[in-house]
Structure formats: C-alpha cells, structure tokens
Motif scaffolding. Structure first.
Motif, PDB file in Angstrom:
ATOM      1  N   TYR A  35       0.990  -0.808  -0.256  1.00 54.31           N
ATOM      2  CA  TYR A  35       0.513   0.190  -0.386  1.00 54.31           C
ATOM      3  C   TYR A  35       0.613   1.530   0.213  1.00 54.31           C
ATOM      4  CZ  TYR A  35      -4.114  -3.119   1.832  1.00 54.31           C
ATOM      5  OH  TYR A  35      -4.626  -3.707   2.015  1.00 54.31           O
ATOM      6  N   LEU A  43      -4.894   4.635   3.509  1.00 54.36           N
ATOM      7  CA  LEU A  43      -4.366   3.493   2.407  1.00 54.36           C
ATOM      8  C   LEU A  43      -4.979   3.256   0.656  1.00 54.36           C
ATOM      9  CD1 LEU A  43      -3.501   3.233   5.343  1.00 54.36           C
ATOM     10  CD2 LEU A  43      -2.571   1.078   4.917  1.00 54.36           C
ATOM     11  N   TYR A  50      -1.391 -13.374  -3.907  1.00 52.48           N
ATOM     12  CA  TYR A  50      -1.322 -14.574  -3.163  1.00 52.48           C
ATOM     13  C   TYR A  50      -1.095 -15.662  -3.238  1.00 52.48           C
ATOM     14  CZ  TYR A  50      -6.383 -12.379  -3.675  1.00 52.48           C
ATOM     15  OH  TYR A  50      -7.077 -11.618  -3.713  1.00 52.48           O
ATOM     16  N   ARG A  94      -1.511 -11.636   5.567  1.00 50.06           N
ATOM     17  CA  ARG A  94      -2.050 -11.996   5.366  1.00 50.06           C
ATOM     18  C   ARG A  94      -2.758 -13.487   5.340  1.00 50.06           C
ATOM     19  NH1 ARG A  94      -7.454 -10.892   2.253  1.00 50.06           N
ATOM     20  NH2 ARG A  94      -7.292 -12.446   1.468  1.00 50.06           N
ATOM     21  N   SER A 101     -10.848 -13.511   3.756  1.00 43.13           N
ATOM     22  CA  SER A 101     -10.987 -11.610   3.471  1.00 43.13           C
ATOM     23  C   SER A 101     -11.568 -11.644   5.362  1.00 43.13           C
ATOM     24  CB  SER A 101     -11.965 -12.012   3.331  1.00 43.13           C
ATOM     25  OG  SER A 101     -13.402 -12.460   2.874  1.00 43.13           O
ATOM     26  N   GLN A 105      -4.518  -8.480   8.304  1.00 40.68           N
ATOM     27  CA  GLN A 105      -3.415  -8.459   7.613  1.00 40.68           C
ATOM     28  C   GLN A 105      -2.407  -7.154   8.876  1.00 40.68           C
ATOM     29  OE1 GLN A 105      -3.830  -5.491   4.273  1.00 40.68           O
ATOM     30  NE2 GLN A 105      -5.327  -7.268   3.533  1.00 40.68           N
TER      31      GLN A 105
ATOM     32  N   TYR B  32     -17.171  -7.721   5.348  1.00 37.59           N
ATOM     33  CA  TYR B  32     -16.026  -7.594   6.799  1.00 37.59           C
ATOM     34  C   TYR B  32     -15.921  -5.672   7.403  1.00 37.59           C
ATOM     35  CZ  TYR B  32     -16.874 -12.114   5.694  1.00 37.59           C
ATOM     36  OH  TYR B  32     -17.043 -13.594   5.691  1.00 37.59           O
ATOM     37  N   PHE B  34     -13.490  -4.000   9.840  1.00 38.55           N
ATOM     38  CA  PHE B  34     -12.428  -3.454  10.216  1.00 38.55           C
ATOM     39  C   PHE B  34     -11.627  -2.433  11.205  1.00 38.55           C
ATOM     40  CE2 PHE B  34     -10.578  -7.533   9.274  1.00 38.55           C
ATOM     41  CZ  PHE B  34     -10.902  -8.049   7.950  1.00 38.55           C
ATOM     42  N   TYR B  36      -8.575   0.269  12.204  1.00 36.87           N
ATOM     43  CA  TYR B  36      -6.685  -0.473  12.722  1.00 36.87           C
ATOM     44  C   TYR B  36      -6.277   0.986  13.331  1.00 36.87           C
ATOM     45  CZ  TYR B  36      -6.188  -4.377   9.645  1.00 36.87           C
ATOM     46  OH  TYR B  36      -6.098  -5.768   9.116  1.00 36.87           O
ATOM     47  N   LEU B  46      -4.010  -4.399  14.663  1.00 29.38           N
ATOM     48  CA  LEU B  46      -5.838  -3.970  14.117  1.00 29.38           C
ATOM     49  C   LEU B  46      -6.126  -3.822  15.766  1.00 29.38           C
ATOM     50  CD1 LEU B  46      -8.313  -5.408  12.695  1.00 29.38           C
ATOM     51  CD2 LEU B  46      -8.321  -7.490  14.340  1.00 29.38           C
ATOM     52  N   LYS B  49     -12.414  -5.740  14.927  1.00 25.82           N
ATOM     53  CA  LYS B  49     -13.191  -6.108  13.143  1.00 25.82           C
ATOM     54  C   LYS B  49     -14.658  -6.848  13.931  1.00 25.82           C
ATOM     55  CE  LYS B  49     -10.515 -10.892  12.988  1.00 25.82           C
ATOM     56  NZ  LYS B  49     -10.149 -11.366  11.689  1.00 25.82           N
ATOM     57  N   LEU B  51     -17.691  -9.475  11.737  1.00 24.54           N
ATOM     58  CA  LEU B  51     -17.079 -10.483  10.732  1.00 24.54           C
ATOM     59  C   LEU B  51     -19.501 -10.969  10.988  1.00 24.54           C
ATOM     60  CD1 LEU B  51     -14.680 -12.591  11.869  1.00 24.54           C
ATOM     61  CD2 LEU B  51     -14.473 -10.480   9.747  1.00 24.54           C
ATOM     62  N   PHE B  90      -7.527   3.942  11.440  1.00 18.37           N
ATOM     63  CA  PHE B  90      -8.548   3.892   9.949  1.00 18.37           C
ATOM     64  C   PHE B  90      -9.673   2.496   9.886  1.00 18.37           C
ATOM     65  CE2 PHE B  90      -5.584   5.741   7.361  1.00 18.37           C
ATOM     66  CZ  PHE B  90      -4.151   6.500   8.277  1.00 18.37           C
ATOM     67  N   SER B  94     -13.660  -4.851   4.326  1.00 20.05           N
ATOM     68  CA  SER B  94     -13.338  -6.615   3.111  1.00 20.05           C
ATOM     69  C   SER B  94     -14.629  -6.966   2.588  1.00 20.05           C
ATOM     70  CB  SER B  94     -12.417  -7.657   3.758  1.00 20.05           C
ATOM     71  OG  SER B  94     -12.269  -8.232   3.769  1.00 20.05           O
ATOM     72  N   TYR B  96     -16.211  -9.650   0.399  1.00 24.36           N
ATOM     73  CA  TYR B  96     -15.868 -10.573   0.005  1.00 24.36           C
ATOM     74  C   TYR B  96     -15.596 -11.415  -1.498  1.00 24.36           C
ATOM     75  CZ  TYR B  96     -16.075 -15.905  -0.285  1.00 24.36           C
ATOM     76  OH  TYR B  96     -15.670 -17.358  -0.244  1.00 24.36           O
ATOM     77  N   GLY B  99     -12.704 -10.584  -3.648  1.00 24.60           N
ATOM     78  CA  GLY B  99     -11.357 -11.009  -3.236  1.00 24.60           C
ATOM     79  C   GLY B  99     -10.978 -10.406  -1.662  1.00 24.60           C
ATOM     80  N   GLY B 100     -11.553  -9.925  -0.876  1.00 24.09           N
ATOM     81  CA  GLY B 100     -11.187 -10.173  -0.083  1.00 24.09           C
ATOM     82  C   GLY B 100      -9.996  -8.541   0.125  1.00 24.09           C
ATOM     83  N   LYS B 101     -10.398  -8.005  -0.427  1.00 21.30           N
ATOM     84  CA  LYS B 101      -9.165  -6.628  -0.492  1.00 21.30           C
ATOM     85  C   LYS B 101      -9.609  -5.773   0.351  1.00 21.30           C
ATOM     86  CE  LYS B 101      -9.517  -5.573  -4.714  1.00 21.30           C
ATOM     87  NZ  LYS B 101      -9.565  -4.869  -5.998  1.00 21.30           N
ATOM     88  N   LEU B 102      -8.754  -5.258   1.012  1.00 20.87           N
ATOM     89  CA  LEU B 102      -9.340  -3.888   2.410  1.00 20.87           C
ATOM     90  C   LEU B 102      -9.299  -3.269   1.660  1.00 20.87           C
ATOM     91  CD1 LEU B 102      -7.374  -5.078   5.698  1.00 20.87           C
ATOM     92  CD2 LEU B 102      -9.911  -5.076   5.554  1.00 20.87           C
ATOM     93  N   PHE B 104      -9.771   1.408   2.386  1.00 22.87           N
ATOM     94  CA  PHE B 104      -9.190   2.134   3.553  1.00 22.87           C
ATOM     95  C   PHE B 104     -10.486   3.389   3.655  1.00 22.87           C
ATOM     96  CE2 PHE B 104      -6.746   0.113   6.658  1.00 22.87           C
ATOM     97  CZ  PHE B 104      -5.931  -0.929   5.488  1.00 22.87           C
ATOM     98  N   GLY B 105     -10.880   3.754   4.195  1.00 24.06           N
ATOM     99  CA  GLY B 105     -10.930   5.045   4.792  1.00 24.06           C
ATOM    100  C   GLY B 105      -9.912   6.218   4.519  1.00 24.06           C
TER     101      GLY B 105
END
Lengths: 116, 114
Positions: A35, A43, A50, A94, A101, A105, B32, B34, B36, B46, B49, B51, B90, B94, B96, B99-102, B104-105
């Motif tokens: 990032y 970020l 992967y 991760r 997901s 992380q 999901y 989170f 941080y 973290l 979170k 879920l 932050f 995520s 689903y 692909g589970g990428k985060l 962020f704000g």
C-alpha cells in the motif's frame, strides 16, 4: 510473535532512479500486499500476491511493479522514480483460505520514501 | 465498488473525555469491517473487527464499535480516552466479492490533550 519487516524506515532517491522496497514476513502467509499512504487519502492498494510468483494489480499500480520469488518476501519496484511517488509505503501479510477476507492483515512499520 | 468514508479528518479531545470516530461504508451484500490504529512512526495494528453476530464489537485498549447495517455505519467509541490513544485511526471494509481486498477510509487523527 507475528512479524513483518521492511528493509528501510527512510529512503531518499533521485528522480529516474530504480528503487527496491523489500518486505519480509515470518508467519508463512500466502497473501502479501503493498500500500501507499498519503495524508487525506488513507491507504491505497498498489499490488498484492496470493502466492509465490503470483501478482495482482491493486487500485494504483501505475509506475510500480512487484516480485515474489519466495513465500516470505514481497518486493515493490519503482522502475523510474518520480516526485509524485514520494509517500509512505506499507507492506502487509494475511493468512490464506476462504475466510481470508475476514482475517487480519499484519503490517510492517512502513518505509517513508522521498524522491527528489 | 465498495468505498469507505471517515467523516472527521481530525478529532481533538481532552483526556478522560468520551470519543466517537465515525465511519460509513457503501452498501454491499456481505462485508467484514475493521478498525486499525497507527501510532506515530509505526505500522497499522488491528483494534477490532466485525465479521458476524453481535453488532457491538469490543477491541483492544477499551475501544468498541457498533455495526449498523441499516445506516451502513461502523462507528468507533471509547468512554474515556488517554493521552496514549493519540494516533491515526483507519476504518476498513473487506468485501468477500472483491477477493477480500481491504478498502480503507481516509483516516481520522485523534489528538488527546491533557
């Protein structure tokens, strides 16, 4: 204890230089991320991986490339650094799996790169 | 595409006062959530979170957050802050289906004054 390390905390480079940022994790995680962090923008994901030798573009991949030759190491490469790449760079890893997901992380301490 | 908005870029507060850091995300079928925290000159770690299950989530250092699906919010709260809580916070989502990428704000700088 979980650990993600980055090769440098501070780096100063000149415009046009090739820059390597290294990240190593000791948790045997398949997933790794790069990032960049800029004030007011949060970020933003540059690239992620992967698995070994696999890579996927994130949201802002232009001007960057990556390398993942070993599971524990994920390198970010600036082929020809420019001043607009001055930023804080954060690496994360991760665990794998369908619940990936939902998993946490883990972040390194960051590299603050200045391009002059 | 999923997005996250943190409504306050800076929040100054006196020690022992309560604090709320606001976070809204764009609607999605399944996400999901989170929070941080980044202390000065450190990476992110973290806080907590969400879920599934109970909408009130408790995290480290006395922080908690409430998931509100109808308002697509995930606000972070602490009833009494300490000087050591000074940091950037932050919110992240995520998805689903992505692909589970985060995602962020923009971050909220919490500054606790004595």
């Amino acid at each position: 204890d979980v650990k993600v390390t980055q090769s440098s905390r501070y780096l100063v480079k000149r415009t046009g230089e090739k820059v390597f940022l290294e990240c190593v994790q000791d948790m045997d995680h398949e997933n790794m991320f790069w990032y960049r962090q800029d004030p007011g923008l949060g970020l933003r994901l540059i690239y992620f991986s992967y698995d070994v030798k696999m890579k996927e573009k994130g949201d802002i991949p232009e001007g960057y490339s990556v390398s993942r030759e070993k599971k524990e190491r994920f390198s970010l490469i600036l082929e020809s650094a420019s001043t607009n790449q001055t930023s804080m760079y954060l690496c994360a890893s991760r665990p794998p799996g369908l619940a990936g997901s939902a998993d946490t992380q883990y972040f390194g301490p960051g590299t603050r790169l200045t391009v002059l | 595409a999923q997005s996250v908005t943190q409504l306050d870029s800076q929040v100054p507060v006196f020690e022992e006062a309560p604090v709320e850091l606001r976070c809204n995300y764009s609607s999605s079928v399944s996400v999901y959530l989170f929070w941080y925290v980044q202390y000065p000159n450190q990476g992110l770690q973290l806080l907590l979170k969400y879920l599934s299950g109970s909408t009130l989530v408790k995290g480290i250092n006395g922080f908690e957050a409430e998931f509100n699906k109808s308002q697509t919010s995930f606000h972070l709260r602490k009833p009494s802050v300490h000087i050591s809580d000074t940091a950037e916070y932050f919110c992240a989502v995520s998805d689903y289906n992505q692909g589970g990428k985060l995602i962020f704000g923009q971050g909220t700088e919490l500054s606790v004054k004595p």
